[in-house]
Structure formats: C-alpha cells, structure tokens
Motif scaffolding. Structure first.
Motif, short mmCIF file in Angstrom:
data_model
loop_
_atom_site.label_atom_id
_atom_site.label_comp_id
_atom_site.label_asym_id
_atom_site.label_seq_id
_atom_site.Cartn_x
_atom_site.Cartn_y
_atom_site.Cartn_z
N ILE A 9 0.86 -1.19 0.00
CA ILE A 9 0.00 0.00 0.00
C ILE A 9 0.89 1.24 0.00
CG2 ILE A 9 -1.68 1.29 1.39
CD1 ILE A 9 -2.61 -1.50 2.45
N VAL A 10 0.56 2.18 -0.88
CA VAL A 10 1.36 3.41 -0.93
C VAL A 10 1.12 4.19 0.36
CG1 VAL A 10 1.71 5.60 -2.10
CG2 VAL A 10 1.35 3.50 -3.44
N GLN A 11 2.18 4.49 1.05
CA GLN A 11 2.06 5.24 2.30
C GLN A 11 3.24 6.19 2.40
OE1 GLN A 11 2.58 1.30 4.47
NE2 GLN A 11 3.60 2.63 5.95
N ARG A 12 3.00 7.30 3.08
CA ARG A 12 4.06 8.29 3.18
C ARG A 12 4.84 8.12 4.47
NH1 ARG A 12 -0.56 10.42 1.02
NH2 ARG A 12 -0.28 11.06 -1.14
N THR A 13 4.09 7.88 5.55
CA THR A 13 4.74 7.69 6.84
C THR A 13 5.25 6.25 6.96
OG1 THR A 13 3.32 9.33 7.87
CG2 THR A 13 4.30 7.71 9.33
N HIS A 14 6.47 6.09 7.45
CA HIS A 14 7.05 4.77 7.67
C HIS A 14 7.00 3.91 6.41
CE1 HIS A 14 5.48 5.60 12.00
NE2 HIS A 14 6.66 6.20 11.80
N ALA A 15 7.41 4.49 5.31
CA ALA A 15 7.25 3.82 4.02
C ALA A 15 8.38 2.83 3.68
CB ALA A 15 7.14 4.87 2.92
N SER A 16 9.47 2.86 4.41
CA SER A 16 10.63 2.00 4.09
C SER A 16 10.26 0.53 4.10
CB SER A 16 11.75 2.21 5.12
OG SER A 16 12.20 3.53 5.08
N LYS A 17 10.91 -0.24 3.23
CA LYS A 17 10.65 -1.68 3.16
C LYS A 17 11.96 -2.45 3.33
CE LYS A 17 6.23 -1.22 2.12
NZ LYS A 17 6.18 0.20 2.50
N PRO A 18 12.49 -2.47 4.55
CA PRO A 18 13.72 -3.22 4.78
C PRO A 18 13.48 -4.72 4.62
CG PRO A 18 12.91 -2.25 6.83
CD PRO A 18 11.99 -1.80 5.75
N ILE A 19 14.53 -5.45 4.23
CA ILE A 19 14.36 -6.88 3.93
C ILE A 19 15.40 -7.73 4.65
CG2 ILE A 19 13.24 -6.61 1.69
CD1 ILE A 19 15.91 -6.74 0.33
N ALA A 20 15.04 -9.00 4.92
CA ALA A 20 15.96 -9.97 5.51
C ALA A 20 15.61 -11.35 4.97
CB ALA A 20 15.84 -9.94 7.03
N PHE A 21 16.57 -12.27 5.03
CA PHE A 21 16.37 -13.62 4.50
C PHE A 21 16.71 -14.66 5.56
CE2 PHE A 21 17.19 -10.87 0.95
CZ PHE A 21 16.30 -11.31 -0.02
N ASP A 22 15.97 -15.77 5.56
CA ASP A 22 16.34 -16.87 6.45
C ASP A 22 17.08 -17.93 5.63
OD1 ASP A 22 14.49 -18.38 5.04
OD2 ASP A 22 12.96 -18.33 6.62
N GLY A 23 17.33 -19.08 6.20
CA GLY A 23 18.04 -20.13 5.46
C GLY A 23 17.08 -21.10 4.79
N ASN A 24 15.80 -20.78 4.80
CA ASN A 24 14.80 -21.70 4.25
C ASN A 24 14.06 -21.17 3.05
OD1 ASN A 24 15.10 -23.89 6.07
ND2 ASN A 24 14.09 -22.66 7.65
N GLY A 25 14.67 -20.24 2.35
CA GLY A 25 14.05 -19.75 1.12
C GLY A 25 12.99 -18.70 1.33
N ASN A 26 12.99 -18.06 2.50
CA ASN A 26 12.00 -17.01 2.75
C ASN A 26 12.63 -15.63 2.87
OD1 ASN A 26 9.70 -18.83 3.04
ND2 ASN A 26 10.72 -19.48 4.94
N MET A 27 11.84 -14.65 2.47
CA MET A 27 12.25 -13.26 2.60
C MET A 27 11.25 -12.57 3.53
SD MET A 27 12.60 -10.38 -0.39
CE MET A 27 10.85 -10.33 -0.81
N TYR A 28 11.76 -11.68 4.40
CA TYR A 28 10.91 -10.95 5.34
C TYR A 28 10.97 -9.46 4.99
CZ TYR A 28 11.21 -15.40 7.61
OH TYR A 28 11.12 -16.76 7.84
N VAL A 29 9.81 -8.84 4.96
CA VAL A 29 9.73 -7.41 4.63
C VAL A 29 8.93 -6.69 5.71
CG1 VAL A 29 9.02 -5.70 2.90
CG2 VAL A 29 9.69 -8.01 2.17
#
Lengths: 158, 452
Positions: free
Chosen positions: B164-184
């Motif tokens: 969803i387009v948002q102005r406040t707190h709009a950042s989308k930091p990412i991380a990965f686990d060892g099981n093929g998943n990405m977290y946003v």
C-alpha cells in the motif's frame, strides 16, 4: 395608586432585567474587544514574538524542531521557504487546516502528517506565524489576528 | 577530540603491531591452512591503516575506523559482496540512480564510486545467493550478480509488489532466512492509528484496520517472481509500528527486529504524560519474533521503567492501565524512547574479539521527538548475546557521528547512522543518511598474538 406604583415598579424591574439580558448577549458577541479595552497599550512587537515563541514551543517545536529546520524526510523546514514567507492566506490555511501528503520543500520530500491546529485561537495563530516569519533567519512581515480570522471564516464556510 | 586523538595514538601503535603480525603470519602461513577458519589471516591481505581521527568516530580500545567514502548522498541500508565491494541503497536518487556501487579499486582502503543503477529510491538491500535484492517503498526487486557484481544494463526481476502506498514509515527493509523465505517490514501509516492523525486527544480506531496489511512483518518466497502482498504475503508478525532494523539470526534461527515506538505522548495527551516522560517513553523495543507474534501496536506500548506493556492513551490508557495489553509479547531488551533503531546486524566474523561473535550491532539513527530536551541516540550500539539471549549491559560501540556536544535540533547532527553490513574479512561498515558517509571499523588489537 398603589396598584399603579406596583405596575410601574414591576415594569422597571422587567425592563431592567431584559436590558441586562441584552447587554450580556452583546457582551458575549464582542467579548474579545471588551476584554482588550482595559489594556493600557497595544502589545509591542517583542510581546507578539515572545507569545508566538511560547505557542511554537508548545505545539510546533516537537516536529519542526527548535531551529525550525524540521527533520529530513519527515517534517519540513520553516526556513527560507515560500510556504512560510509567501502568501499568508496559504500559510494560515496550513496551520488551521493541517497538511497531508508528500510536500516538496527546497527539493526535498517530507512525509509526516500535520494535523489541523484550528484549536488555536486567532491571536495564538497570528502570534506564532509572526514569530516563525521573523525567526530562524526568516524576515517577513507580521500576521494579524484579523487575517487569521478572515481565513478561518472562509475555511469554516467551505 | 582529545579522546579520539588518544584513540588515534593507540590505533597507530596497534596498526604497526597488526601489520607486523600479518607479516609474520604471511611467512608462517602453511599452504594447507584453512582460509575459512581464519578469514582475517588471508595471506594476501593486510588491513589498511585507520584514519588518524577514525573518521571522526569514537570507538572502543584497539578499534579504528576508515571513512571509506564521505558524501555519496542520502544513503540507507548497505550490502557487501564477497570481495568487499559495497552496494548502497539511496533514499532519493543520486544522479538518477537508486543503488550505488563502490569499490576499493586502488587498494588504498578508500572506496571509489564505480557505477549506479536502478531508478527507484528506497531503503532495503541485501545479497541473497547470487542476487542483489533491493526495495523501493512499494516493491522488492532483484538483480542477477556475476562474480559479485551487477553488470551494466542488468534488468531487475520483480519479486513483490502491491504494498500500500504510504508516506509515513514507508521504508521496506528486507531480511532472509536459510529456508528460502524473505521478510519485509511494512510500517504503520500513522503514529498511533488515531481517528485524526497526530491530533491532541483524538481516539484510536478500534479495531485499527491498518493492521490488515501494514504495521507488521510479512514473509514471502525469496525466489518467486511477481508475488503480491495480498495474494502471496504471509503476515509473520503484527502489531509492530515500524521496524527498519531487521535481521535473521542464524545462530538460533530466528528473526529479530527493533521497533520504533510511537511519538508524542505528552503532546497528544498532556493530562497523562509530562514532557520528561514523553522524551523517554515508550521504549524502542528489541524483538525476537516467532511466526504469529503480536507486539501490540497501536493498542499497547512498552514502558521500560514499569517493564510492562501499557495501554495506549488513544485506547483509554492513562500511563498505568494495562487491560488488553496483558499477555502481549514483551521485547527482549528495551532502549530509551525515540532513538530510532534503523539497522540490526548479528556479527558472525572473526575479525573482532570473541565477545562480539553472534552479538548484535544496532545503528540508532537518533531522535527528533525529545524536544524541549536535547535529542539523543545518534550512535551504534553493541548488544552481547549469551546462550541466545541479549545481555542487559550493552555498550556504546561507535559514537561521535553528530560532531557536536549537544543536538537540540535534528539538523545539528552532522551524520546519522542508518545502515550496517559485515565485510567478508569481518570488518564492520556503517552508513550515514545525512551526507552519505561510510565508515569501515576494524579491530587492530593483538588477538592473534595472544591466541598463538
């Protein structure tokens, strides 16, 4: 004779009472003017700036910061920008009506919501805008409470 | 200044020792020795000397820093390839580029700006397998890497869209686990889900529908193209106002993040909070996250003095009441309010002393919301972990970013730490959002000599 006197007295009392009522009504309508009458002199520019700074510190500083420079990406600066130094109607409208959506100031985008500050009275708004327009390196003329009142009336009529 | 000068003397001395040790190890290096075990004793590579002033930073004893670049623009998170080259995600485009690629091409320890690509600003960046993942505020993309670099004119693949387009707190930091998943992380589009945003006395929406697709951390498949938030995203954790700092801890196989606590308690509810309380509350929360966790925003916040989740004033709270916040998962560690933790890194290298291994570095971006008191929190902290748990005695690892004694307004701070990454040799990189300065922190102590 006695009856006549009673009617007369009753009439005086009633008219006095209703007159008082009217007076109160008038007084309420013109309250700010009546309140200011006893003041010995109009507030000086220094008084206005001091009052404005107090309003600024209470309602504005948390976001726009002590130096008026705002916070990168979030809260826009109030220094050397047309939003502050330009058209007063637009500036008063922002204070009373708030502002949301990306706003670009001097090439930077700012994202935080500014809530409406219509809970501030005309004098508070004119004081704080006069303060902001003459602080942080800004040098623009004062905003009067009549100017604020005009914009407020126009916004409320919408 | 005096302190950093002393540090400089110490580091110069330490540098000479370190160089001697490396020289010795060069000769004694047996060809069968495992490079993997001791990454920092690479026979072909001695560490460059620290800057005389450690790039303006104050660091623990025997650490030094090099300012590897000093003004590339509005930097956010950073990623490092296995050759030590850096990719920087830019919040706003720098010369029309959203990702900058820097490399030490002359071997002097300083990075040169080699190229840029991507037409979107943003925050998230990470290397996963042979791909460079980058996020805008509305999507996650990835670029194919060859030998650690993204070749010119490489077009990105789209991994996720539909945020969803948002102005406040709009950042989308990412991380990965060892099981093929990405977290946003998807931040809340408001401060406290008030009916009238940031307005004194305004109640909170109840329920707060912002929680449906925001204010939490979502899980996606790391390598599946064209996922959308609504069709493919799994809401892994909710009730998180904004967690710009997220990292997967491979030591205990769990996601960790730091939440930015809500703003303006005394400004919005002066009847319940003093300005002093509002400057300290609520805590910035260090969270260990399991699938399905709810951390309570906007209904609850964490009070580090009472050590409890407290009912937010928008929902009937008065600074003491708990009510619906009973049982809400608390943080594993709480920091003072408004410091804005913007990156988290679990250190896995061997270059730093033993106590740093598997502990957490946190880049605090610094406050803007403590007025009328001085702003705080422009530094990098280190939290040691023991038996999978953070120790309460964390340390101020890198300071001096602001270059001034007191920050009254946010703009007084010359630099603001925003991103962290670990180099292949175990040195620590720190990026700054104000000018785009990047530091490389190296340990110049004699750990190896002691060990040997």
């Amino acid at each position: 004779m006695r009856k006549g006197l009673f009617v007369l007295i009753a009439g005086i009392i009633i008219s006095a009472w209703s007159c008082q009522g009217k007076k109160e009504e008038t007084a309420q309508k013109e309250a700010p003017v009546v309140k200011e009458e006893p003041k010995p002199a109009a507030p000086t520019a220094e008084d206005v700036i001091a009052a404005g700074e107090k309003v600024y510190n209470t309602y504005c500083m948390v976001c726009h910061q002590k130096d008026g420079n705002g916070v990168a990406g979030m809260n826009p600066p109030l220094t050397q920008t047309k939003y502050v130094l330009g058209d007063k109607t637009e500036l008063i409208t922002i204070v009373l009506g708030g502002l949301s959506g990306d706003i670009e100031v001097k090439g930077e985008m700012y994202s935080n919501v500014m809530p409406p500050h219509n809970f501030l009275n005309d004098k508070q708004v004119s004081d704080v805008l006069t303060f902001v327009r003459s602080s942080f390196g800004n040098d623009a003329d004062a905003v009067s409470k009549e100017e604020v009142a005009t914009v407020r009336a126009a916004l409320e009529a919408k | 200044m005096e302190r950093s000068f002393k540090n400089h003397l110490k580091s110069s001395f330490a540098v000479s020792i370190a160089i001697t040790i490396f020289a010795i190890s060069l000769f004694s290096c047996d060809s069968s020795s495992s490079k993997q075990e001791n990454v920092n004793v690479k026979a072909d590579h001695a560490f460059p000397a620290a800057d005389a002033d450690n790039g303006g930073l104050t660091l623990p004893e025997n650490f030094g820093a090099i300012a590897v670049t000093d003004s590339i623009g509005r930097a956010r998170h950073i990623a490092i390839n296995n050759q030590g080259d850096i990719f920087v995600k830019m919040r706003t485009l720098a010369d029309e580029k959203g990702v900058l690629y820097l490399k030490d091409s002359s071997g002097n320890g300083k990075l040169d700006l080699i190229s840029g690509f991507g037409d979107f600003g943003g925050t998230g960046i990470a290397i996963y397998k042979d791909f460079l993942y980058c996020s805008s505020d509305s999507a996650v993309y990835r670029y194919k890497m060859e030998n650690g670099i993204v070749k010119p004119n490489t077009l990105p693949d789209t991994i996720v869209t539909g945020f969803i387009v948002q102005r406040t707190h709009a950042s989308k930091p990412i991380a990965f686990d060892g099981n093929g998943n990405m977290y946003v992380t998807i931040g809340a589009p408001s401060n406290a889900c008030q009916e009238s945003p940031r307005t004194p006395g305004s109640k909170g929406h109840d329920p707060c529908s912002q929680l449906d697709f925001q204010a939490g951390i979502w899980q996606f498949k790391a390598e599946k193209f064209n996922q959308t938030l609504k069709d493919d995203g799994h809401r892994y954790a909710t009730g998180i106002r904004n967690a710009v700092a997220i990292d997967w801890n491979f030591k205990d196989n769990a996601l960790y993040a730091l939440q930015h606590g809500r703003d303006q308690l005394s400004h919005l509810f002066p009847e319940y909070y003093t300005q002093e309380q509002s400057a300290e509350l609520p805590a910035e929360e260090f969270l260990k996250i399991a699938d399905g966790d709810d951390f309570g925003w906007p209904y609850c916040y964490y009070d580090q003095f009472q050590e409890k989740k407290i009912l937010a004033p928008e929902y009937g709270g008065d600074g003491q009441k708990i009510e619906r916040c009973e049982g809400i998962t608390p943080p594993i560690l709480a920091f003072p309010g408004h410091w804005a933790p913007n990156d988290l890194l679990f250190y896995t290298g061997d270059q730093f002393p033993e106590k740093y291994k598997n502990g957490a570095f946190i880049a605090f971006h610094g406050s803007w919301n403590r007025a009328p008191f001085p702003q705080q929190g422009y530094f990098v902290a280190f939290v040691p972990f023991k038996d999978g748990k953070p120790e309460k005695e964390w340390e101020r690892f890198a300071e001096g970013f602001t270059q001034v004694d007191s920050v009254m307004s946010t703009n007084d701070a010359k630099f603001r730490p925003v991103g962290l990454a670990e180099g292949p040799d175990g040195s620590l990189f720190i990026s700054d959002s104000a000018k785009g300065k990047i530091w490389r922190v190296i340990y110049y102590g004699n750990k190896l000599a002691l060990k040997d």
